[in-house]
Design a protein around this motif. Sequence first.
Motif, PDB file in Angstrom:
ATOM      1  N   ILE B   9      57.289 -19.934 -20.819  1.00 42.35           N
ATOM      2  CA  ILE B   9      57.086 -21.396 -20.717  1.00 42.35           C
ATOM      3  C   ILE B   9      58.356 -22.141 -21.129  1.00 42.35           C
ATOM      4  O   ILE B   9      58.807 -23.054 -20.438  1.00 42.35           O
ATOM      5  CB  ILE B   9      55.879 -21.843 -21.572  1.00 42.35           C
ATOM      6  CG1 ILE B   9      54.574 -21.309 -20.959  1.00 42.35           C
ATOM      7  CG2 ILE B   9      55.831 -23.366 -21.689  1.00 42.35           C
ATOM      8  CD1 ILE B   9      53.344 -21.522 -21.820  1.00 42.35           C
ATOM      9  N   ILE B  10      58.958 -21.726 -22.219  1.00 45.05           N
ATOM     10  CA  ILE B  10      60.187 -22.367 -22.702  1.00 45.05           C
ATOM     11  C   ILE B  10      61.298 -22.275 -21.665  1.00 45.05           C
ATOM     12  O   ILE B  10      61.977 -23.261 -21.368  1.00 45.05           O
ATOM     13  CB  ILE B  10      60.646 -21.736 -24.039  1.00 45.05           C
ATOM     14  CG1 ILE B  10      59.669 -22.110 -25.155  1.00 45.05           C
ATOM     15  CG2 ILE B  10      62.056 -22.170 -24.399  1.00 45.05           C
ATOM     16  CD1 ILE B  10      59.886 -21.324 -26.438  1.00 45.05           C
ATOM     17  N   GLU B  11      61.441 -21.077 -21.105  1.00 42.53           N
ATOM     18  CA  GLU B  11      62.505 -20.897 -20.114  1.00 42.53           C
ATOM     19  C   GLU B  11      62.257 -21.695 -18.838  1.00 42.53           C
ATOM     20  O   GLU B  11      63.176 -22.299 -18.286  1.00 42.53           O
ATOM     21  CB  GLU B  11      62.692 -19.402 -19.796  1.00 42.53           C
ATOM     22  CG  GLU B  11      63.595 -18.723 -20.828  1.00 42.53           C
ATOM     23  CD  GLU B  11      63.382 -17.221 -20.939  1.00 42.53           C
ATOM     24  OE1 GLU B  11      62.927 -16.610 -19.944  1.00 42.53           O
ATOM     25  OE2 GLU B  11      63.671 -16.647 -22.018  1.00 42.53           O
ATOM     26  N   ALA B  12      60.993 -21.739 -18.419  1.00 43.27           N
ATOM     27  CA  ALA B  12      60.644 -22.532 -17.236  1.00 43.27           C
ATOM     28  C   ALA B  12      60.879 -24.018 -17.502  1.00 43.27           C
ATOM     29  O   ALA B  12      61.376 -24.751 -16.637  1.00 43.27           O
ATOM     30  CB  ALA B  12      59.192 -22.280 -16.851  1.00 43.27           C
ATOM     31  N   ALA B  13      60.544 -24.455 -18.705  1.00 50.56           N
ATOM     32  CA  ALA B  13      60.751 -25.864 -19.079  1.00 50.56           C
ATOM     33  C   ALA B  13      62.231 -26.214 -19.015  1.00 50.56           C
ATOM     34  O   ALA B  13      62.622 -27.265 -18.503  1.00 50.56           O
ATOM     35  CB  ALA B  13      60.186 -26.126 -20.469  1.00 50.56           C
ATOM     36  N   LEU B  14      63.057 -25.315 -19.538  1.00 52.08           N
ATOM     37  CA  LEU B  14      64.502 -25.522 -19.527  1.00 52.08           C
ATOM     38  C   LEU B  14      65.034 -25.661 -18.108  1.00 52.08           C
ATOM     39  O   LEU B  14      65.828 -26.554 -17.807  1.00 52.08           O
ATOM     40  CB  LEU B  14      65.187 -24.338 -20.208  1.00 52.08           C
ATOM     41  CG  LEU B  14      65.692 -24.581 -21.618  1.00 52.08           C
ATOM     42  CD1 LEU B  14      66.186 -23.289 -22.226  1.00 52.08           C
ATOM     43  CD2 LEU B  14      66.798 -25.617 -21.623  1.00 52.08           C
ATOM     44  N   VAL B  15      64.587 -24.775 -17.237  1.00 54.91           N
ATOM     45  CA  VAL B  15      65.026 -24.810 -15.840  1.00 54.91           C
ATOM     46  C   VAL B  15      64.597 -26.126 -15.197  1.00 54.91           C
ATOM     47  O   VAL B  15      65.376 -26.777 -14.497  1.00 54.91           O
ATOM     48  CB  VAL B  15      64.459 -23.607 -15.048  1.00 54.91           C
ATOM     49  CG1 VAL B  15      64.764 -23.759 -13.567  1.00 54.91           C
ATOM     50  CG2 VAL B  15      65.042 -22.306 -15.572  1.00 54.91           C
ATOM     51  N   LEU B  16      63.365 -26.512 -15.483  1.00 55.82           N
ATOM     52  CA  LEU B  16      62.818 -27.752 -14.941  1.00 55.82           C
ATOM     53  C   LEU B  16      63.658 -28.952 -15.375  1.00 55.82           C
ATOM     54  O   LEU B  16      64.045 -29.793 -14.556  1.00 55.82           O
ATOM     55  CB  LEU B  16      61.389 -27.910 -15.455  1.00 55.82           C
ATOM     56  CG  LEU B  16      60.324 -28.438 -14.519  1.00 55.82           C
ATOM     57  CD1 LEU B  16      60.349 -27.740 -13.185  1.00 55.82           C
ATOM     58  CD2 LEU B  16      58.951 -28.297 -15.165  1.00 55.82           C
ATOM     59  N   ILE B  17      63.955 -29.031 -16.658  1.00 60.97           N
ATOM     60  CA  ILE B  17      64.753 -30.137 -17.195  1.00 60.97           C
ATOM     61  C   ILE B  17      66.147 -30.118 -16.589  1.00 60.97           C
ATOM     62  O   ILE B  17      66.703 -31.143 -16.218  1.00 60.97           O
ATOM     63  CB  ILE B  17      64.820 -30.076 -18.739  1.00 60.97           C
ATOM     64  CG1 ILE B  17      63.446 -30.369 -19.338  1.00 60.97           C
ATOM     65  CG2 ILE B  17      65.865 -31.043 -19.290  1.00 60.97           C
ATOM     66  CD1 ILE B  17      63.340 -30.115 -20.827  1.00 60.97           C
ATOM     67  N   LYS B  28      52.304 -30.378 -15.127  1.00 63.47           N
ATOM     68  CA  LYS B  28      51.955 -29.907 -13.787  1.00 63.47           C
ATOM     69  C   LYS B  28      53.080 -29.065 -13.178  1.00 63.47           C
ATOM     70  O   LYS B  28      52.852 -27.946 -12.715  1.00 63.47           O
ATOM     71  CB  LYS B  28      51.668 -31.117 -12.886  1.00 63.47           C
ATOM     72  CG  LYS B  28      51.070 -30.760 -11.544  1.00 63.47           C
ATOM     73  CD  LYS B  28      50.763 -32.018 -10.737  1.00 63.47           C
ATOM     74  CE  LYS B  28      50.033 -31.673  -9.448  1.00 63.47           C
ATOM     75  NZ  LYS B  28      49.575 -32.887  -8.740  1.00 63.47           N
ATOM     76  N   ASN B  29      54.310 -29.614 -13.181  1.00 58.75           N
ATOM     77  CA  ASN B  29      55.454 -28.879 -12.645  1.00 58.75           C
ATOM     78  C   ASN B  29      55.664 -27.560 -13.383  1.00 58.75           C
ATOM     79  O   ASN B  29      55.991 -26.542 -12.771  1.00 58.75           O
ATOM     80  CB  ASN B  29      56.723 -29.724 -12.758  1.00 58.75           C
ATOM     81  CG  ASN B  29      56.727 -30.882 -11.775  1.00 58.75           C
ATOM     82  OD1 ASN B  29      55.906 -30.924 -10.864  1.00 58.75           O
ATOM     83  ND2 ASN B  29      57.631 -31.828 -11.964  1.00 58.75           N
ATOM     84  N   THR B  37      47.579 -22.582 -14.148  1.00 56.97           N
ATOM     85  CA  THR B  37      47.102 -23.966 -14.074  1.00 56.97           C
ATOM     86  C   THR B  37      47.504 -24.735 -15.332  1.00 56.97           C
ATOM     87  O   THR B  37      47.858 -24.135 -16.353  1.00 56.97           O
ATOM     88  CB  THR B  37      45.570 -24.020 -13.912  1.00 56.97           C
ATOM     89  OG1 THR B  37      44.981 -23.337 -15.013  1.00 56.97           O
ATOM     90  CG2 THR B  37      45.145 -23.381 -12.614  1.00 56.97           C
ATOM     91  N   GLU B  38      47.453 -26.056 -15.224  1.00 59.58           N
ATOM     92  CA  GLU B  38      47.905 -26.911 -16.335  1.00 59.58           C
ATOM     93  C   GLU B  38      47.219 -26.595 -17.672  1.00 59.58           C
ATOM     94  O   GLU B  38      47.900 -26.431 -18.688  1.00 59.58           O
ATOM     95  CB  GLU B  38      47.714 -28.384 -15.971  1.00 59.58           C
ATOM     96  CG  GLU B  38      48.570 -28.794 -14.777  1.00 59.58           C
ATOM     97  CD  GLU B  38      48.059 -30.071 -14.148  1.00 59.58           C
ATOM     98  OE1 GLU B  38      48.042 -31.093 -14.849  1.00 59.58           O
ATOM     99  OE2 GLU B  38      47.686 -30.048 -12.951  1.00 59.58           O
ATOM    100  N   PRO B  39      45.892 -26.504 -17.697  1.00 62.19           N
ATOM    101  CA  PRO B  39      45.239 -26.276 -18.994  1.00 62.19           C
ATOM    102  C   PRO B  39      45.687 -24.981 -19.655  1.00 62.19           C
ATOM    103  O   PRO B  39      45.658 -24.876 -20.885  1.00 62.19           O
ATOM    104  CB  PRO B  39      43.756 -26.225 -18.634  1.00 62.19           C
ATOM    105  CG  PRO B  39      43.644 -26.965 -17.374  1.00 62.19           C
ATOM    106  CD  PRO B  39      44.907 -26.677 -16.623  1.00 62.19           C
ATOM    107  N   ALA B  40      46.072 -24.007 -18.855  1.00 61.34           N
ATOM    108  CA  ALA B  40      46.501 -22.725 -19.417  1.00 61.34           C
ATOM    109  C   ALA B  40      47.714 -22.897 -20.324  1.00 61.34           C
ATOM    110  O   ALA B  40      47.878 -22.159 -21.298  1.00 61.34           O
ATOM    111  CB  ALA B  40      46.802 -21.739 -18.300  1.00 61.34           C
TER     112      ALA B  40
END
Lengths: 192, 192
Positions: B9-17, B28-29, B37-40
């Motif tokens: 999650i952290i790595e995906a967040a970094l890529v997204l930012i 959502k992204n 899914t989002e709630p997960a």
Amino acid sequence: MQTERQKEIIEAALVLINDKGIQGFTIKNLANKIGITEPAIYRHFTNKIQILISILEYFKTSTKDILKKELNNNDTSIEKIGHLFTNHFIRFSTTPSLVSVIFSEEVFRSEPILIEKITEVIERNDNILIKIICDGQANGEIRNDIEAKYLSIVIMGSLRLFVKKWQFAGNSFNLRAEGEKLIESIKLIIEK
Amino acid sequence: MQTERQKEIIEAALVLINDKGIQGFTIKNLANKIGITEPAIYRHFTNKIQILISILEYFKTSTKDILKKELNNNDTSIEKIGHLFTNHFIRFSTTPSLVSVIFSEEVFRSEPILIEKITEVIERNDNILIKIICDGQANGEIRNDIEAKYLSIVIMGSLRLFVKKWQFAGNSFNLRAEGEKLIESIKLIIEK
DNA sequence: TGGAAGTTAGTGAACATTCACTAACTTTGT
DNA sequence: ACAAAGTTAGTGAATGTTCACTAACTTCCA
């Protein structure tokens, strides 16, 4: 040309972005700041992006004045670089919210048109600085053991970080006075 | 400690930012990127801010390793500064999204806790660099006609702008190779 | 078999933008 | 000179969409 109300909106938007970042730049916040309702904003701009575009234009034209005055005089290259940045410090001191524009890559990331505009501004400023450096190297004023391209990064980078620190510190120190010392250091660094 | 999923999650967040800025960093992204899914997401982090805090921790600890290795060897001050930045270039080349963290003042502006954390990181790095410069000035390696405080702005500012340009250009040039040339220029600038 | 990690289906709040409408001006034709 | 017509800048209410987040159910594996 811009109406009084449009100018007011642009300036309020700048302050908003400067104070709270892009996330704080909402039509609601903007309308509140000016003291009108949200729909009224749309009497003066077709949408939010147009406001951002106008901010960039606003910055671009006010920068052009500084550049014109400085470039066509008979100062030495080193003096030109000094004056260029002194003028920017004065401008930022008068209107601190303008600083947000020079660090606006994040703000303007949402729209390709905005990215294009900001890239234009950055590249123009880069080229002007490199031109001055090259002239200085050609006439023996500026050291030529380092390529102009790298010297420009050193100069521009120093000044950007310095202004960023001023912004981060909430404009709590005298940009003009402290800035002069940095300019002096840069002069020592680049001179032959 | 972090679970595999949390790291993901952290790595995906970094890529997204890194790709789309703060505005693109939505739950959502993030969920879409990982394929859940989002709630997960909320099974692994209590809220969005916790993810940002973890990003900063992730950066902080991975920086600490570089610093420890470099500071306690017998290199000269100038060599230390060179290695420090070479290591950063290698790190950024491997994980380009990490660059967003060093320009994250905008991203983290929303929450006081985040501002505090990022300020901590910035100040620590500043102090380390100033310490190295002062040592170098004391033993005659580094020029002392310019205060360490200003030299640190020149060095840090140059490298920040350089990395910013690399990010802005979509990582299209070789940061490591080009970076070495910049480091050589900086060495020429600071040596006595 | 029970808990961790996932799902579906929702919540209220905030967002940019549009709607129909109005008060206060200015312009224009007679 | 003055009223009809048009313009400008505003309003409150509502639009569809997206946001972070949650409750309740299910799947999966040790």
